[in-house]
Motif scaffolding. Structure first.
Motif, PDB file in Angstrom:
ATOM      1  N   VAL A  31      14.789   6.080  35.278  1.00 52.27           N
ATOM      2  CA  VAL A  31      16.261   6.428  35.832  1.00 52.27           C
ATOM      3  C   VAL A  31      16.926   7.588  35.028  1.00 52.27           C
ATOM      4  N   PHE A  32      16.872   7.435  33.857  1.00 49.44           N
ATOM      5  CA  PHE A  32      17.548   8.393  32.776  1.00 49.44           C
ATOM      6  C   PHE A  32      16.804   9.671  33.264  1.00 49.44           C
ATOM      7  N   ALA A  33      15.430   9.801  33.232  1.00 49.80           N
ATOM      8  CA  ALA A  33      14.869  11.110  33.399  1.00 49.80           C
ATOM      9  C   ALA A  33      14.955  11.412  34.866  1.00 49.80           C
ATOM     10  N   ALA A  34      15.120  10.374  35.776  1.00 51.72           N
ATOM     11  CA  ALA A  34      15.387  11.156  37.262  1.00 51.72           C
ATOM     12  C   ALA A  34      16.483  11.752  37.080  1.00 51.72           C
ATOM     13  N   ALA A  35      17.461  11.467  36.708  1.00 49.17           N
ATOM     14  CA  ALA A  35      19.141  12.217  36.688  1.00 49.17           C
ATOM     15  C   ALA A  35      18.940  13.548  36.294  1.00 49.17           C
ATOM     16  N   PHE A  36      18.391  13.764  35.069  1.00 41.50           N
ATOM     17  CA  PHE A  36      17.891  15.206  34.630  1.00 41.50           C
ATOM     18  C   PHE A  36      17.057  16.101  35.431  1.00 41.50           C
ATOM     19  N   ARG A  37      16.066  15.367  36.113  1.00 41.01           N
ATOM     20  CA  ARG A  37      15.029  15.817  36.838  1.00 41.01           C
ATOM     21  C   ARG A  37      15.732  16.547  38.293  1.00 41.01           C
ATOM     22  N   LEU A  38      16.500  15.585  38.825  1.00 42.19           N
ATOM     23  CA  LEU A  38      17.015  15.813  40.108  1.00 42.19           C
ATOM     24  C   LEU A  38      18.308  16.796  40.133  1.00 42.19           C
ATOM     25  N   GLN A  39      18.839  17.005  38.869  1.00 40.35           N
ATOM     26  CA  GLN A  39      19.983  18.074  38.603  1.00 40.35           C
ATOM     27  C   GLN A  39      19.633  19.411  38.499  1.00 40.35           C
ATOM     28  N   ASP A  40      18.255  19.382  37.651  1.00 40.64           N
ATOM     29  CA  ASP A  40      17.792  20.687  37.243  1.00 40.64           C
ATOM     30  C   ASP A  40      16.287  20.433  37.212  1.00 40.64           C
ATOM     31  N   PRO A  41      15.335  20.734  38.001  1.00 36.56           N
ATOM     32  CA  PRO A  41      13.854  20.651  37.673  1.00 36.56           C
ATOM     33  C   PRO A  41      13.383  21.364  36.647  1.00 36.56           C
ATOM     34  N   ARG A  42      14.108  22.085  36.023  1.00 34.37           N
ATOM     35  CA  ARG A  42      13.506  22.857  34.672  1.00 34.37           C
ATOM     36  C   ARG A  42      13.855  21.845  33.638  1.00 34.37           C
ATOM     37  N   LEU A  43      14.863  20.738  33.579  1.00 37.56           N
ATOM     38  CA  LEU A  43      14.940  20.119  32.460  1.00 37.56           C
ATOM     39  C   LEU A  43      13.562  19.071  32.259  1.00 37.56           C
ATOM     40  N   GLU A  44      13.374  19.291  30.977  1.00 38.46           N
ATOM     41  CA  GLU A  44      12.383  18.258  30.456  1.00 38.46           C
ATOM     42  C   GLU A  44      12.777  16.901  29.837  1.00 38.46           C
ATOM     43  N   VAL A  45      12.439  15.888  30.105  1.00 34.38           N
ATOM     44  CA  VAL A  45      12.620  14.506  29.407  1.00 34.38           C
ATOM     45  C   VAL A  45      11.581  13.987  28.814  1.00 34.38           C
ATOM     46  N   SER A  46      11.703  13.542  27.646  1.00 33.38           N
ATOM     47  CA  SER A  46      10.499  12.829  26.896  1.00 33.38           C
ATOM     48  C   SER A  46      11.096  11.499  26.448  1.00 33.38           C
ATOM     49  N   LEU A  47      10.389  10.491  27.017  1.00 33.27           N
ATOM     50  CA  LEU A  47      10.685   9.187  26.654  1.00 33.27           C
ATOM     51  C   LEU A  47       9.977   8.477  25.561  1.00 33.27           C
ATOM     52  N   GLU A  48      10.816   8.376  24.311  1.00 31.12           N
ATOM     53  CA  GLU A  48      10.336   8.162  23.233  1.00 31.12           C
ATOM     54  C   GLU A  48      10.030   6.424  23.045  1.00 31.12           C
ATOM     55  N   ARG A  49      10.541   5.647  23.856  1.00 33.82           N
ATOM     56  CA  ARG A  49      10.472   4.375  23.616  1.00 33.82           C
ATOM     57  C   ARG A  49      10.280   3.776  25.218  1.00 33.82           C
ATOM     58  N   PRO A  50       9.163   2.903  25.342  1.00 34.46           N
ATOM     59  CA  PRO A  50       9.151   2.242  26.738  1.00 34.46           C
ATOM     60  C   PRO A  50      10.281   1.162  26.858  1.00 34.46           C
ATOM     61  N   ASP A  51      10.443   0.880  28.436  1.00 35.36           N
ATOM     62  CA  ASP A  51      11.477  -0.223  28.820  1.00 35.36           C
ATOM     63  C   ASP A  51      10.960  -1.389  28.245  1.00 35.36           C
ATOM     64  N   GLY A  52      11.952  -2.187  27.577  1.00 34.26           N
ATOM     65  CA  GLY A  52      11.763  -3.614  27.066  1.00 34.26           C
ATOM     66  C   GLY A  52      11.585  -3.384  25.607  1.00 34.26           C
TER      67      GLY A  52
END
Length: 286
Positions: A53-74
């Motif tokens: 969800v965190f990543a989606a907020a940036f992707r939908l705001q600007d597709p040029r943004l890159e999000v790396s998730l450093e920790r998995p959920d849980g």
């Protein structure tokens, strides 16, 4: 349950609510070509939920943004850990920041509280004997899929998702039956004849006296609602493994060890979603 389409729809609605005609602040202060790096960092210990969800907020705001998730959920985290990294246009990062944090802080709060309840139940029981900690329908409208997913991130389980999932005969249903002069046992048996073979029937009881009626009516699950510990133990003995036994009603973290030790199969906790406190997360610039 928490599909990409559900995430995108809710996040897009949140972005539209927050920024319906553009972000006047970034558009008047930040150069259009400015780029940067920001990191999601907790200010307190917790359990992560909502990375997609965190990543989606940036992707939908600007597709040029890159999000790396450093920790998995849980994952459990401590203050200062890096949970995610965002790279790209500064305007997009700043505009989506609050929506991304709102979702992730709330979902991580649920996961963190759930983990505490699961740990308390587990500590009170022999290995492998702890009851499941489950949520309820006491969720924020429109966010049920997000909140129930967050419960699973904390090690909990989901109760029914909605009214269409199972038959759940609660105290008000039983009161209405009595007012109409209908026999509880006969009514439950009639329900069984009207539903598919895969649909379960749960019956809420508020005293041990009602348990034999629920059993005679063919309940698959019996909910012991607001029972004392003594009555809960008695209820477990009366049911004697003939149905799943669920304990419910004003469950607090302090009560969980005692209830878990009675031998119930499930403990449902409305507080996991209706009384949760958000985890303090921040977006720090590199």
């Amino acid at each position: 349950m928490l599909t990409d389409s559900i995430i995108d729809r809710a996040v897009r609605a949140a972005l539209d609510e927050d920024c319906p005609w553009g972000d006047v602040t970034v558009e008047t202060t930040i150069p259009a070509d400015a780029t940067g790096v920001a990191r999601l960092v907790p200010r307190q210990p917790g359990v992560l939920s909502g990375g997609r969800v965190f990543a989606a907020a940036f992707r939908l705001q600007d597709p040029r943004l890159e999000v790396s998730l450093e920790r998995p959920d849980g994952s459990a985290f401590e203050p200062g850990d890096v949970l995610a990294t965002v790279r790209g246009p500064v305007r997009g990062i700043l505009t989506a920041e609050r929506v991304a944090l709102n979702f992730t802080q709330h979902m991580s709060g649920i996961a963190t509280m759930t983990r505490a309840f699961v740990d308390a139940a587990t500590a009170a029981c022999a290995p492998g004997a702890a009851p499941r900690i489950v949520d309820t329908r006491k969720t924020l409208p429109g966010l049920r899929a997000f909140e129930k997913y967050a419960v699973t991130c904390g090690g909990g389980h989901n109760h029914r998702f909605g009214l269409s999932d199972a038959v759940m005969v609660k105290d008000n249903h039983l009161a209405a039956l009595r007012e109409a002069g209908l026999d509880t046992v006969a009514a439950l048996r009639a329900i069984r004849g009207r539903i598919g073979h895969t649909t379960t029937i749960e019956v809420e009881v508020d005293s041990p006296k009602q348990i034999p009626l629920a059993l005679d009516g063919g309940a698959d699950i019996i909910m012991l609602d607001n029972f004392s510990l003594d009555d809960t133990r008695r209820g477990v003995e009366l049911i004697a493994h003939r149905t799943v036994v669920e304990a419910s009603g004003t469950m607090t973290l302090d009560r969980i060890p005692g209830v878990a030790a009675t031998g119930v199969d499930v403990i449902s906790v409305g507080a996991l979603t209706h009384s949760v406190k958000a985890v303090d997360l921040g977006l720090d610039w590199e």
